[in-house]
Motif scaffolding. Structure first.
Motif, PDB file in Angstrom:
ATOM      1  N   UNK A 324       0.817  -1.216   0.000  1.00  0.00           N
ATOM      2  CA  UNK A 324       0.000   0.000   0.000  1.00  0.00           C
ATOM      3  C   UNK A 324       0.852   1.268   0.000  1.00  0.00           C
ATOM      4  N   UNK A 325       2.051   1.195   0.591  1.00  0.00           N
ATOM      5  CA  UNK A 325       2.897   2.390   0.680  1.00  0.00           C
ATOM      6  C   UNK A 325       3.334   2.902  -0.689  1.00  0.00           C
ATOM      7  N   UNK A 326       3.247   2.053  -1.702  1.00  0.00           N
ATOM      8  CA  UNK A 326       3.621   2.454  -3.063  1.00  0.00           C
ATOM      9  C   UNK A 326       2.663   3.516  -3.607  1.00  0.00           C
ATOM     10  N   UNK A 344      -1.031  10.407  -0.497  1.00  0.00           N
ATOM     11  CA  UNK A 344      -0.038  10.460   0.564  1.00  0.00           C
ATOM     12  C   UNK A 344      -0.548   9.761   1.834  1.00  0.00           C
ATOM     13  N   UNK A 345      -1.794   9.988   2.154  1.00  0.00           N
ATOM     14  CA  UNK A 345      -2.373   9.388   3.355  1.00  0.00           C
ATOM     15  C   UNK A 345      -2.495   7.874   3.212  1.00  0.00           C
ATOM     16  N   UNK A 346      -2.920   7.419   2.039  1.00  0.00           N
ATOM     17  CA  UNK A 346      -3.053   5.983   1.792  1.00  0.00           C
ATOM     18  C   UNK A 346      -1.695   5.305   1.884  1.00  0.00           C
ATOM     19  N   UNK A 347      -0.673   5.963   1.324  1.00  0.00           N
ATOM     20  CA  UNK A 347       0.683   5.429   1.382  1.00  0.00           C
ATOM     21  C   UNK A 347       1.194   5.350   2.814  1.00  0.00           C
ATOM     22  N   UNK A 348       0.984   6.415   3.584  1.00  0.00           N
ATOM     23  CA  UNK A 348       1.495   6.441   4.952  1.00  0.00           C
ATOM     24  C   UNK A 348       0.700   5.502   5.849  1.00  0.00           C
ATOM     25  N   UNK A 349      -0.586   5.285   5.525  1.00  0.00           N
ATOM     26  CA  UNK A 349      -1.374   4.262   6.215  1.00  0.00           C
ATOM     27  C   UNK A 349      -0.696   2.899   6.066  1.00  0.00           C
ATOM     28  N   UNK A 350      -0.266   2.583   4.826  1.00  0.00           N
ATOM     29  CA  UNK A 350       0.419   1.324   4.581  1.00  0.00           C
ATOM     30  C   UNK A 350       1.743   1.235   5.310  1.00  0.00           C
ATOM     31  N   UNK A 351       2.524   2.326   5.278  1.00  0.00           N
ATOM     32  CA  UNK A 351       3.801   2.330   5.994  1.00  0.00           C
ATOM     33  C   UNK A 351       3.573   2.141   7.488  1.00  0.00           C
ATOM     34  N   UNK A 352       2.496   2.740   8.010  1.00  0.00           N
ATOM     35  CA  UNK A 352       2.153   2.548   9.418  1.00  0.00           C
ATOM     36  C   UNK A 352       1.868   1.086   9.732  1.00  0.00           C
ATOM     37  N   UNK A 353       1.144   0.397   8.852  1.00  0.00           N
ATOM     38  CA  UNK A 353       0.881  -1.028   9.052  1.00  0.00           C
ATOM     39  C   UNK A 353       2.182  -1.818   9.168  1.00  0.00           C
ATOM     40  N   UNK A 354       3.170  -1.427   8.377  1.00  0.00           N
ATOM     41  CA  UNK A 354       4.437  -2.168   8.360  1.00  0.00           C
ATOM     42  C   UNK A 354       5.310  -1.889   9.565  1.00  0.00           C
TER      43      UNK A 354
END
Length: 430
Positions: A324-326, A344-354
């Protein structure tokens, strides 16, 4: 529902200690990201180019990453109460001094010092959670303290922008430095290890220990020098599984450090947003990241409780998050501010999951080397704090930020591949 051991209901002191760590993380990231808020005005006043700012953004990472292994060793050797208080007060004092920086050299040097004094912080966090929480609560506990960096920045970024608006970038560093110094004193007065806390009862200690908490072992080895050996360093640098986790953490931190350094400048300089407005918009991705890390932590723990293997339960949310961070690359294909913030928010949501990836330190590290393994893990991950800001500075030097977003997104995809193909069975190495 609280378990009952004998007739004694266990206390919940561990959650109070986790709350203290949460605030530590808020302060930690406050002093990492105040430069990002100050960057637009500071670079004008000190006449710094995008390339120069890239190096200044990376300065924190040079010392922070290099000192992760020593920081992990120190975290294994000294009590968290004393070591964390020392780190909080010293890095906050250096932050305060940044308000008096007069050019590239002084600012670069002070950012180096900030990184040096913050270096033991995450190994200490991991040691505290490993001491206070059983295995089946550890991912959620990790998610809770990691969320501090996002909750704090989401709500504090608009405040930081407002502070700078009225006091200038110099005042911003003075205020954030003073806040950290005061909190360092509060931490020292408030925190205790499990065996030293007067409020914890035997039922809670038994629950933690029977569930895999390592406070007795850490209490014992914390006074020994046995971790300072070449054999131990070789142990935590060996094996495909550890290297897969290390590389993936670099990929996770690539996205994180884009947001911690260049993101506000991207909105103001490359998207033409008003400074005050950008402060509020910049907080939205941090809220998304917070939601991601909390969702991932609780889902991962629930999967374990439902009988999933530890490997699948821990890796699945992280792999999904990295993919998702992509999404931040999508911002290259729109001029609509709302869509830019969405990507940007969707990407950072994914980075947060990781970012629950810290749980792998507890799962993979030798029991007597929790701090050292955490230091190596954070060292490898935080090489991104050096490389990514500098590379972005060069990629964006001609006024085009699109290649920089492609660079960050590609690293996120490679991180997902690392967990999928390199990280095998999850088991402790000693």
């Amino acid at each position: 529902m609280e378990q009952v051991i004998g007739r004694m209901q266990k206390t919940r002191v561990r959650y109070g200690m986790l709350a203290l760590v949460f605030v530590n993380v808020v302060i930690n990231y406050l002093d990492r990201t105040n430069l990002a808020v100050a960057a637009s005005n500071l670079s004008k006043d000190l006449e710094l180019s995008s390339v120069s700012m890239g190096y200044i953004f990376s300065a924190f990472g040079w010392s922070y990453a290099v000192l992760q292994i020593p920081g992990g060793l120190v975290a294994d050797r000294f009590a968290p109460r004393i070591l964390y208080a020392f780190c909080l007060i010293t890095w906050s004092f250096v932050t305060l001094l940044q308000g008096f920086a007069s050019g590239f050299a002084s600012l670069f040097g002070l950012r180096l010092a900030t990184g040096a004094f913050e270096a033991p912080s995450y190994p200490i966090n991991n040691r505290i959670v490993t001491s206070w929480f059983p295995d089946n609560e550890r991912a959620a506990a990790t998610a809770m303290y990691v969320s501090g960096q996002f909750i704090g920045l989401a709500f504090l970024t608009p405040i930081l922008v407002t502070v700078q608006y009225y006091t200038g970038w110099k005042g911003l560093f003075l205020v954030t430095g003073l806040v950290g110094i005061v909190w360092g004193i509060v931490w020292y007065l408030s925190y205790r290890d499990p065996l030293d806390h007067s409020g914890v009862n035997q039922a809670e200690l038994d629950y933690i220990e029977e569930g895999g908490g390592l406070f007795r072992r850490q209490k014992k080895v914390g006074t020994q020098a046995s971790v300072w050996t070449l054999a131990n360093l070789k142990l935590v640098f060996s094996g495909r599984t550890l290297w897969g986790v290390y590389f993936a953490q670099f990929a996770v931190n690539a996205t994180l450090w884009f947001f911690l350094t260049w993101f506000p400048t991207y909105l103001v300089k490359y998207r033409g947003l008003d400074f005050i407005k950008s402060g509020y918009l910049a907080s939205i991705p941090f809220l998304a990241a917070c939601a991601g890390v909390l969702l991932s932590g609780f889902v991962s723990d629930n999967l374990v409780k439902k009988g999933w293997s530890v490997s699948a339960a821990r890796k699945t949310p992280i792999i999904i998050g990295l993919i998702l961070s992509v999404a931040l690359i999508g911002a290259n294909y729109t001029n609509d501010t709302a869509l830019v913030i969405f990507f940007m928010s969707f990407s950072f949501f994914g980075a947060g999951m990781a970012l629950i990836s810290w749980v792998f330190v507890s799962l993979l590290a030798p029991k007597h080397l929790i701090g050292l393994t955490g230091g190596v893990f954070n060292f490898m991950g935080n090489l991104a704090s050096i490389i990514v800001p500098i590379v972005i500075g060069y990629l964006a030097k001609d006024g085009d930020f699109k290649p920089a977003l492609v660079f960050v997104g590609t690293l996120g995809f490679l991180g997902a591949c690392s967990y999928t193909f390199l990280v095998g069975k999850i088991e402790r190495r000693g």
